[in-house]
Scaffold this active site. Structure first.
Site, mmCIF file in Angstrom:
data_model
loop_
_atom_site.group_PDB
_atom_site.id
_atom_site.type_symbol
_atom_site.label_atom_id
_atom_site.label_comp_id
_atom_site.label_asym_id
_atom_site.label_seq_id
_atom_site.Cartn_x
_atom_site.Cartn_y
_atom_site.Cartn_z
ATOM 1 N N ARG A 6 0.846 -1.210 0.000
ATOM 2 C CA ARG A 6 0.000 0.000 0.000
ATOM 3 C C ARG A 6 0.880 1.258 0.000
ATOM 4 N NH1 ARG A 6 -1.916 1.227 6.204
ATOM 5 N NH2 ARG A 6 -0.263 0.102 7.222
ATOM 6 N N GLU A 54 -18.637 4.344 0.218
ATOM 7 C CA GLU A 54 -17.961 3.530 -0.800
ATOM 8 C C GLU A 54 -18.824 3.338 -2.049
ATOM 9 O OE1 GLU A 54 -18.275 2.564 2.372
ATOM 10 O OE2 GLU A 54 -16.238 2.685 3.156
ATOM 11 N N PHE A 79 -14.285 -3.616 2.002
ATOM 12 C CA PHE A 79 -15.383 -2.654 1.882
ATOM 13 C C PHE A 79 -15.793 -2.479 0.424
ATOM 14 C CE2 PHE A 79 -13.295 -0.595 5.827
ATOM 15 C CZ PHE A 79 -13.762 -1.624 6.625
ATOM 16 N N HIS A 104 -5.390 -3.692 2.532
ATOM 17 C CA HIS A 104 -5.693 -4.504 3.714
ATOM 18 C C HIS A 104 -6.158 -5.910 3.335
ATOM 19 C CE1 HIS A 104 -4.952 -0.678 5.416
ATOM 20 N NE2 HIS A 104 -5.115 -1.109 6.651
ATOM 21 N N ARG A 163 -1.357 -4.459 3.930
ATOM 22 C CA ARG A 163 -1.107 -3.500 5.008
ATOM 23 C C ARG A 163 0.319 -3.690 5.518
ATOM 24 N NH1 ARG A 163 -1.047 -3.546 10.572
ATOM 25 N NH2 ARG A 163 -1.711 -1.596 11.551
#
Lengths: 311, 279
Positions: A6, A54, A79, A104, A163
């Protein structure tokens, strides 16, 4: 340098933003976590803080793509799959030239537990026609994929990022070619030959397992799959016929249902390859809180567990 | 070509109603109720308000339209045919295998359509994104989006409602086809949206309420929306067009069963005769 992918993504985005004025970035209140904030600091006028929305963000990014921008929309993978219908219709079915960034990935996030862990994203993104699915193993590969996604790729694409910090393998691996399986290393000189295919955080575990297996008389060829879709079927078949492995295994920090393991299984079975395949990853189980190292161990895809099972 | 008058638009809209009824009848499926309620506001928009020629490619020199209530797409196809962007003959291919005229809008098969919709609540977000991009580019394009009243029960609509004022999308004009009906019954019974105007005002939108079948009022609302932007208003505009589901065909008007049912040949004949008589 070993970095979380990330972080590498955020740095690549900030770098590419300077030469590509068409890039716009949307984030849903997670820019510090997805690292899109690195772009936001440099190009505030092209960064859109959407708030915790989102579904709307996916639609808005699609609309921006239709109006000539190259949107990167960022959130946790979990998400984004949670707003699957928006990904499916507003973005992918509509042919939107969007980059969907899901950070993540997997158990590797550790403490936050199941609700934040993207464990089904590869499966769900892969099943959408025309969708590209990418997962880098390290810093340099993230940079390379980002260059490819900005300069060459057209259409919707999903990029899955970690992550946690990833060790560097790129400098010793074969050169990166988008869409192609990438040889990382061959470990051991034993008579028994294994083919290990990892993706993302799975590459490091595959490497660790290969190292452990050298003492047990194995030669393990470790290959990285950064492009999960379109999957390099031809490349896999070439590896199988040239290396003649006695067994094949896959490693992914993701559900084995529909992920890398499934990609490989599909190609092997459709081509009549009779080599035993073992799929390491989440075995139809939910994620949970804990130390990543312990979780990989518990779910059976740490280097040690893999080596134990394969030996 | 001079801007058509309200009377000319009314006549044209009724001609388009005939095409809507014909194509749905030919396809033996489709949504007459919401197409007939939406057609007047859409006709006024496409023939008297929107600027430039749709091409599908991004273009800052023209206005844009997103049909968020995708099931009303026969209304859009009739307009596209009347505009000459698709052949009238093609209307007969609605919903056929291999057709560009899919049952719901498809911007890949038919790029004149600007967003693929049909899962309700999504088109408004796409329109917001278009408005954001055009604003960022400094383009003068205006973005229009039609939503249904049943559709605004979707949570995503309220995400967009919250978002558009933040980004000061005064180039965005949303038209609510407030026909009061949805598949399972009257909207007031299924899940009431009232008070609609107050809700959108509370979300910081400029709200205009009109009779959605009165062309003077429709044109007036579009003009006002445009003026608000040119006078420096930063708010997006929400036009509540109060309409009648199935408008123009007496046996379909306010009848929920005509939400998503195609008329049989005999019913279609009666319906078209009535529309022609009133046209």
């Amino acid at each position: 340098m070993a970095k979380a992918t990330r972080q590498s993504f955020g740095e690549a985005l900030a770098r590419l933003g300077a030469e590509h004025s068409e890039i716009v970035v949307l984030d849903a209140d997670l820019s510090k976590s997805t690292k899109s904030d690195l772009f936001a600091k440099k190009f505030p006028e092209r960064f859109f803080e959407m708030g915790i929305q989102e579904a709307h963000m996916i639609g808005a990014a699609s609309g921006m793509a239709f109006s000539g921008k190259l949107p990167f929309l960022c959130s946790f993978g979990a998400f984004l799959t949670g707003r699957y219908d928006q990904v499916r219709l507003s973005a992918v079915y509509s042919g939107a030239n969007v980059r969907i960034i899901g950070t993540h990935a997997g158990l590797g996030i550790g403490d936050d537990g199941h609700s934040q862990m993207g464990l089904e994203d590869v499966t769900l993104m892969r099943v959408l026609p025309t969708m590209g699915v990418f997962q880098p193993m390290d810093d340099a590969e993230t940079q390379a994929i980002m260059d490819y996604l900005v300069k060459q790729y057209k259409g919707p694409a999903y990029l899955r990022l970690t992550r946690q910090t990833m060790p560097d393998y790129s400098d010793k691996a074969a050169p990166f070619v988008a869409g192609k399986l990438r040889k990382v290393a061959t470990l051991g000189t034993g008579a028994k030959t294994l083919l290990a295919i990892g993706s993302g955080a799975g590459v490091a575990e595959a490497m660790g397992a290969a190292e452990r297996l050298t003492a047990k008389g194995y030669t393990t060829h470790v290959v990285n799959c950064h492009t999960l879709k379109p999957f390099d079927s031809k490349g896999l078949m070439e590896l199988v016929s040239s290396l003649k492995p006695s067994q094949i295994f896959t490693v992914e920090d993701h559900s084995v249902i529909g992920g890398l393991g499934s990609c490989v299984a599909e190609v092997l079975s459709e081509n009549g390859v009779g080599v035993k395949l073992t799929r390491f990853g989440c075995q139809d189980q939910f994620g949970e809180s804990g130390e990543p190292v312990e979780l990989f161990e518990k779910h059976g895809f740490s280097a040690a567990k893999i080596a134990e099972k394969m030996a | 070509m001079s801007k058509p008058t309200a009377a000319e638009l009314k006549k044209l809209s009724n001609e388009l109603r005939v095409h809507i009824l014909e194509m749905i009848t030919e396809a033996k499926s489709g949504h007459p109720g919401g197409s007939l309620s939406a057609i007047d506001a859409m006709t006024a928009l496409w023939f008297a308000e929107m600027q430039g020629v749709p091409q599908g490619a991004p273009d800052a020199s023209r206005d844009h339209f997103v049909l968020s209530k995708g099931h009303a797409v026969p209304a859009l196809y009739a307009i596209l045919a009347q505009k000459g962007y698709i052949p009238f003959e093609e209307l007969k291919t609605l919903r056929r295998t291999g057709a560009r005229l899919q049952g719901h809008p498809d911007r890949v098969r038919l790029p004149i359509v600007e967003a693929s919709t049909g899962s309700l609540g999504q088109g408004l977000s796409v329109a917001c994104g278009m408005a954001m991009a055009h604003k960022l580019s400094g383009s003068k394009s205006r973005i229009y989006c039609m939503v249904g009243d049943g559709e605004i029960q979707e949570g995503q609509i309220w995400e967009a409602a919250l978002s558009a004022p933040k980004f000061e999308l005064s180039n965005l004009c949303v038209i609510l086809d407030n026909n009061g009906g949805q598949i399972d019954g009257p909207t007031d019974e299924v899940l009431s949206l009232k008070p609609i105007a107050e809700k959108w005002r509370a979300f910081n939108w400029e709200v205009i309420e009109i009779d959605g079948h009165n062309f003077d009022q429709i044109l007036g609302a579009y003009q006002k929306a445009r003026e608000l932007e040119s006078k420096g208003s930063k708010k997006p505009v929400f036009i509540i067009a109060n309409t009648v589901k199935g408008k123009g065909v007496s046996f379909m008007e306010n009848k929920i069963e005509w939400h998503g049912a195609a008329p049989k040949a005999e019913d279609a004949k009666r319906a078209i005769e009535e529309v022609r008589k009133n046209g």
